[in-house]
Scaffold this motif. Structure first.
Motif, short mmCIF file in Angstrom:
data_model
loop_
_atom_site.label_atom_id
_atom_site.label_comp_id
_atom_site.label_asym_id
_atom_site.label_seq_id
_atom_site.Cartn_x
_atom_site.Cartn_y
_atom_site.Cartn_z
N THR A 433 0.11 7.05 -1.38
CA THR A 433 -0.54 8.08 -2.71
C THR A 433 -0.34 7.62 -3.89
O THR A 433 0.49 7.58 -4.04
N ALA A 434 -1.17 7.71 -4.26
CA ALA A 434 -1.64 7.56 -5.78
C ALA A 434 -2.46 8.31 -6.37
O ALA A 434 -4.15 8.28 -6.00
N THR A 435 -2.20 9.01 -7.65
CA THR A 435 -3.13 9.27 -8.38
C THR A 435 -4.52 8.17 -8.87
O THR A 435 -4.64 7.55 -9.33
N PRO A 436 -6.14 8.62 -9.20
CA PRO A 436 -7.11 8.21 -9.35
C PRO A 436 -6.54 7.58 -10.70
O PRO A 436 -5.62 7.72 -11.33
N GLY A 437 -7.15 6.57 -11.01
CA GLY A 437 -6.83 5.19 -12.06
C GLY A 437 -6.35 3.89 -11.47
O GLY A 437 -5.99 3.64 -10.07
N VAL A 438 -5.39 2.90 -12.23
CA VAL A 438 -5.40 1.77 -12.08
C VAL A 438 -3.72 1.84 -11.80
O VAL A 438 -2.58 2.71 -12.55
N HIS A 439 -3.49 1.00 -10.68
CA HIS A 439 -1.71 1.25 -10.42
C HIS A 439 -1.80 -0.21 -9.97
O HIS A 439 -2.90 -0.82 -9.62
N ASP A 440 -0.69 -1.21 -10.22
CA ASP A 440 -0.11 -1.84 -9.87
C ASP A 440 0.85 -2.04 -8.94
O ASP A 440 1.49 -1.07 -8.07
N VAL A 441 0.10 -2.84 -7.84
CA VAL A 441 0.77 -3.13 -6.54
C VAL A 441 1.17 -4.03 -6.33
O VAL A 441 0.82 -5.41 -6.05
N CYS A 442 3.01 -4.53 -5.57
CA CYS A 442 3.80 -5.16 -4.58
C CYS A 442 3.73 -4.96 -3.71
O CYS A 442 4.62 -3.93 -3.10
N VAL A 443 3.94 -5.79 -3.06
CA VAL A 443 4.49 -5.79 -1.23
C VAL A 443 5.29 -6.43 -0.82
O VAL A 443 5.36 -7.99 -1.68
N TYR A 444 6.64 -6.24 -0.42
CA TYR A 444 7.94 -7.40 -0.05
C TYR A 444 8.32 -7.32 1.30
O TYR A 444 8.27 -6.31 2.12
N ALA A 445 8.24 -8.38 1.86
CA ALA A 445 9.13 -8.63 3.53
C ALA A 445 10.34 -8.40 3.43
O ALA A 445 11.13 -9.20 2.63
#
Length: 800
Positions: A433-445
């Motif tokens: 869930t995230a609000t409208p707009g630009v977001h930084d997304v990072c994924v870690y195993a």
């Protein structure tokens, strides 16, 4: 190496060259069939390389029987000569200690001792080469080249090898030297495919033969041709212009005199691959026992821990005797691996190979395959594996610095195919869930053991919607649209959203003052149309389990930030059914209607209910003090009639695994609330079968008998049992790495006859639904107690 052209040409030509001394095929060859001849396994190593095949007296008696009355003093049953103490220039034979006036039988026996080559081999070769064993009047010329040693085809014999003693001793030296891995003869590869010609004439061609042992290789070094079909079709005579007879006649003569040359042998085979993989060791090759056409077991030991597999994979070179398995390991690094072929009849187990191998390990591997902004948040998908475990691992997704953890356990058959030892359950596909707009997304195993967490990547995405939707402390809105009583509960529906976010929010549904949280995230396009910036995912529709009667239902929309929650409404609802069933601390009631011994265990049936609830309750069945839990939820219309308002789901009928013999069986009905459990009764039950079946940590046995394509799936059948129990066991059927458990409990009277005391319920026959295409099917028999599981085999099948 010597090649005897004269012996391998068509018999008519040979007769012209060797006159009366040509050796014909043994006269009792009709007892054999040419289809029995195996060019890759003419004779076993055990029957060829031995020092004690025959005693001197047995050799003498054999020669007496074969020759009978001799017309001169040169027949082998009466021949004698002085021998000198001799040490050969090369080879593995021990020094021969000479004596005066030694009989042919004593020379043959002492050479057998010195060179570890069976006297039977020497006798058959003497007959094959010159017919000497049965000759009643041989000449000195024949005796001096008795085994053709030092007599190259097309050339004169070497005088250095003249004489009966040197012929026998030198020929045995050659046989032993051919079979010595350290010797100079290495062109024939044992355990591998070799092109073996049919005749000296190259135009006659050759065929690929897997030479299975040193003894068969030695025969081909001595006589490098195999019989063709024409020679095998007429074992008592000649074939065609491309026929050779040396090894055929050896096989016939040995069989006629001494029985099967391949009986009582140890397994043969070859380990073609030992490789370290992520999380395991892969071992592949082939194995067979010459004493049986059935697949045999192969034991693979990794770091001293053994696992049994069956060599039953189909191969073009050796038939259904291949194996290819990956053995899991618990840590990366160096591992010792030993592979054994398990003997079935005579002979001993065979060690095929022992070596060390390195398996990789460390930090997780995988990748992020998609990151995108979607209505109400960020969609992220990919896969992740920790090399140190086959279990799914966690991934952490950071959106604008806020972390959410997920388990990467979704089915990914492509990952399972690439890493078969890890299975398919390593995918992830989530919406954050995230609000409208630009977001930084990072994924870690997230790492589980050795190594560190792995960053799969970071990116920026834009979540669609009205970016002006910001936290302003506003109260949620929505509608409580439905509350309806149904059998067993209440259906509640409506919608809810928080004006300060486009994300779905929680709703709390209270029934008689007890609340349960749900997420209002179901699709509602009407709400999306009415509130365009907020999207469609704001509906709720839930069923809350309650007892029959009247209930008060209230629904609240939960604020995501500052501000108050919103009550969407309350409603009175009547749930159909018998009113008045409430918790009053009463004990359960019920009856054991049957308790009797059956194949593999104790069969128990009856009914049970708790007067304080209409729901099904648990029953605990104790056999000799060991309890098993079951739910009494089978349909019993008679109980529904006897206890109106409680329904029919209160029956039980279960089989509890138990070995043959007498067992004390007790059944308890378990109270759902306050109050005590109820003992429904105890019975002594006798389970039929052999009483000696006990848990000993043995591995299951069985056979994968059939794997074939059917419409829409794969049909798999066979049998399996655990020697430590007469009860039916579980088999796991894996298709492309995805396993499903089944019970091997179908009737198989043949198995009952083969394994007395275990009963007949050990068969399995299942159809597994799969898509069209090629599929790998593997079946495992699951151990019921201590010990390892057993692979029953794998097969590739194409579903059209």
């Amino acid at each position: 190496m010597k090649i005897k052209w004269m012996r391998v040409l068509a018999l008519g030509l040979v007769l012209g060259s060797l006159g009366a001394f040509i050796v014909a095929a043994p006269q009792r060859a009709e007892a054999l069939s040419g289809s029995d001849f195996n060019p890759g396994n003419i004779i076993s190593d055990q029957n060829f390389f031995t020092t004690d095949a025959m005693s001197q007296n047995e050799i003498q008696a054999f020669l007496n029987a074969q020759v009978g009355t001799c017309s001169n003093t040169l027949c082998l049953n009466v021949y004698s000569m002085n021998t000198a103490t001799t040490t050969l220039a090369f080879g593995t034979c021990a020094t021969y200690v000479g004596e005066a006036n030694e009989s042919a039988a004593r020379i043959i026996y002492k050479v057998q001792q010195a060179c570890s080559v069976s006297a039977k081999i020497l006798l058959v070769t003497l007959q094959k080469e010159q017919g000497l064993v049965t000759s009643k009047g041989p000449t000195e010329a024949i005796l001096r080249k008795a085994l053709g040693q030092g007599c190259p085809d097309g050339s004169s014999c070497d005088p250095a090898f003249y004489g009966f003693f040197l012929q026998v001793y030198s020929a045995a030296r050659q046989f032993a030297w051919y079979g010595n891995p350290a010797g100079s003869h290495t062109s024939i590869k044992v355990g591998q495919t070799n092109a073996v010609r049919f005749h000296p004439n190259t135009a006659c061609g050759s065929s690929n033969v897997v030479i299975q042992n040193r003894a068969t290789a030695a025969l081909y070094y001595y006589t490098p041709y195999q019989p063709n079909q024409a020679a095998l079709a007429n074992l008592g005579g000649t074939g065609d212009a491309c026929s050779s007879y040396g090894n055929r006649n050896f096989w016939i003569q040995y069989s006629d005199w001494f029985g099967s040359p391949t009986a009582g042998k140890s397994p043969v085979g070859n380990v073609e691959l030992i490789s370290g993989r992520i999380g395991g060791v892969q071992v592949a090759g082939w194995a067979l026992d010459p004493d049986t056409t059935s697949p045999i077991d192969v034991h693979v030991y990794v770091d001293g821990a053994g696992r049994s597999i069956q060599a039953n994979l189909s191969r073009s070179d050796v038939g259904a005797h291949g194996y290819n398995v990956t053995i899991p390991v618990t840590f990366p690094g160096i591992h010792s691996v030993c592979v054994y072929g398990i003997n079935t009849l005579g002979g001993t187990n065979t060690q095929y190979a022992c070596s060390t191998v390195v398996t990789p390990g460390g930090s997780p591997i995988g990748g992020v395959e998609a990151v995108s902004g979607v209505d109400g948040g960020v969609a992220v998908s990919g896969w992740a594996i920790d090399p140190d475990t086959a279990q799914p691992i966690d991934v952490h997704v950071y959106v604008s610095g806020a972390a959410v953890g997920y388990r990467a356990n979704k089915i990914r058959t492509d990952v399972g195919r690439a890493y078969p030892e890890y299975g398919n359950n390593h995918g992830f596909s989530e919406k954050i869930t995230a609000t409208p707009g630009v977001h930084d997304v990072c994924v870690y195993a997230i790492n589980t053991s050795s190594g560190a967490n792995a960053l799969f990547g970071c990116t920026s995405v834009t979540v669609p919607g009205n970016s002006s939707i910001t936290e302003q402390g506003r109260t949620p809105i929505g509608a409580f649209e439905a509350a309806q009583g149904v059998t067993g509960g209440i259906n509640v529906g409506g919608w809810a959203l928080d004006p300060d976010t486009a994300s779905s929010i929680a709703v709390h549904i209270y029934v008689d003052g007890t609340g349960v949280p749900y997420q209002a995230n179901k699709l509602r396009t009407d709400v999306g149309a009415a509130f365009p910036p907020y999207g469609n995912n704001h509906g709720f529709g839930e069923t809350i389990a309650v007892t029959p009667g009247n209930h008060q239902v209230c629904v609240y929309a939960i604020n995501t930030g500052p501000g108050t929650h919103a009550m969407l409404g309350c409603s009175a609802v009547t749930v159909p059914g018998a009113v008045g069933i409430t918790e009053r601390g009463r004990a359960p009631v019920g009856v054991i209607e049957a308790a009797q011994g059956g194949s593999g265990g104790v069969n128990v049936s009856g009914w049970a209910l708790d007067p304080d609830t209409a729901a099904s309750i648990e029953v605990h069945v104790y056999v000799d003090g060991a309890g098993s839990s079951y739910t009494a939820n089978k349909a019993r219309t008679d109980i529904a009639s006897a206890f109106p308002g409680y329904g029919a789901s209160h029956g039980f009928s279960e089989t509890v695994s138990a070995p043959p013999g007498a067992h004390e069986t007790c059944v308890y009905a378990i109270n759902t609330g306050s109050g005590v459990n109820s003992l429904l009764g105890c019975h002594t039950v006798t389970v039929p079968g052999s009483v000696g079946i006990t848990e000993q940590g043995r591995t299951p046995i069985g056979v994968l008998e059939a794997v074939h394509a059917v419409s829409g799936g794969v049909s798999v059948g066979g049998w399996a049992l655990d020697p430590d129990t007469a009860a039916a066991i579980t088999v796991h059927i894996y298709v492309d790495g995805v396993g499903v458990p089944y019970s091997a409990n179908k009737s198989r009277t043949d198995i009952a006859a083969a394994f007395p005391g275990y009963g007949e319920n050990h068969g399995f026959g299942e159809t597994v639904s799969v898509a069209q295409g090629s599929h790998q099917v593997c079946v495992y028999a699951i151990n019921s107690g201590a010990g390892a599981h057993a692979s029953l085999g794998c097969s590739t099948v194409t579903v059209s």
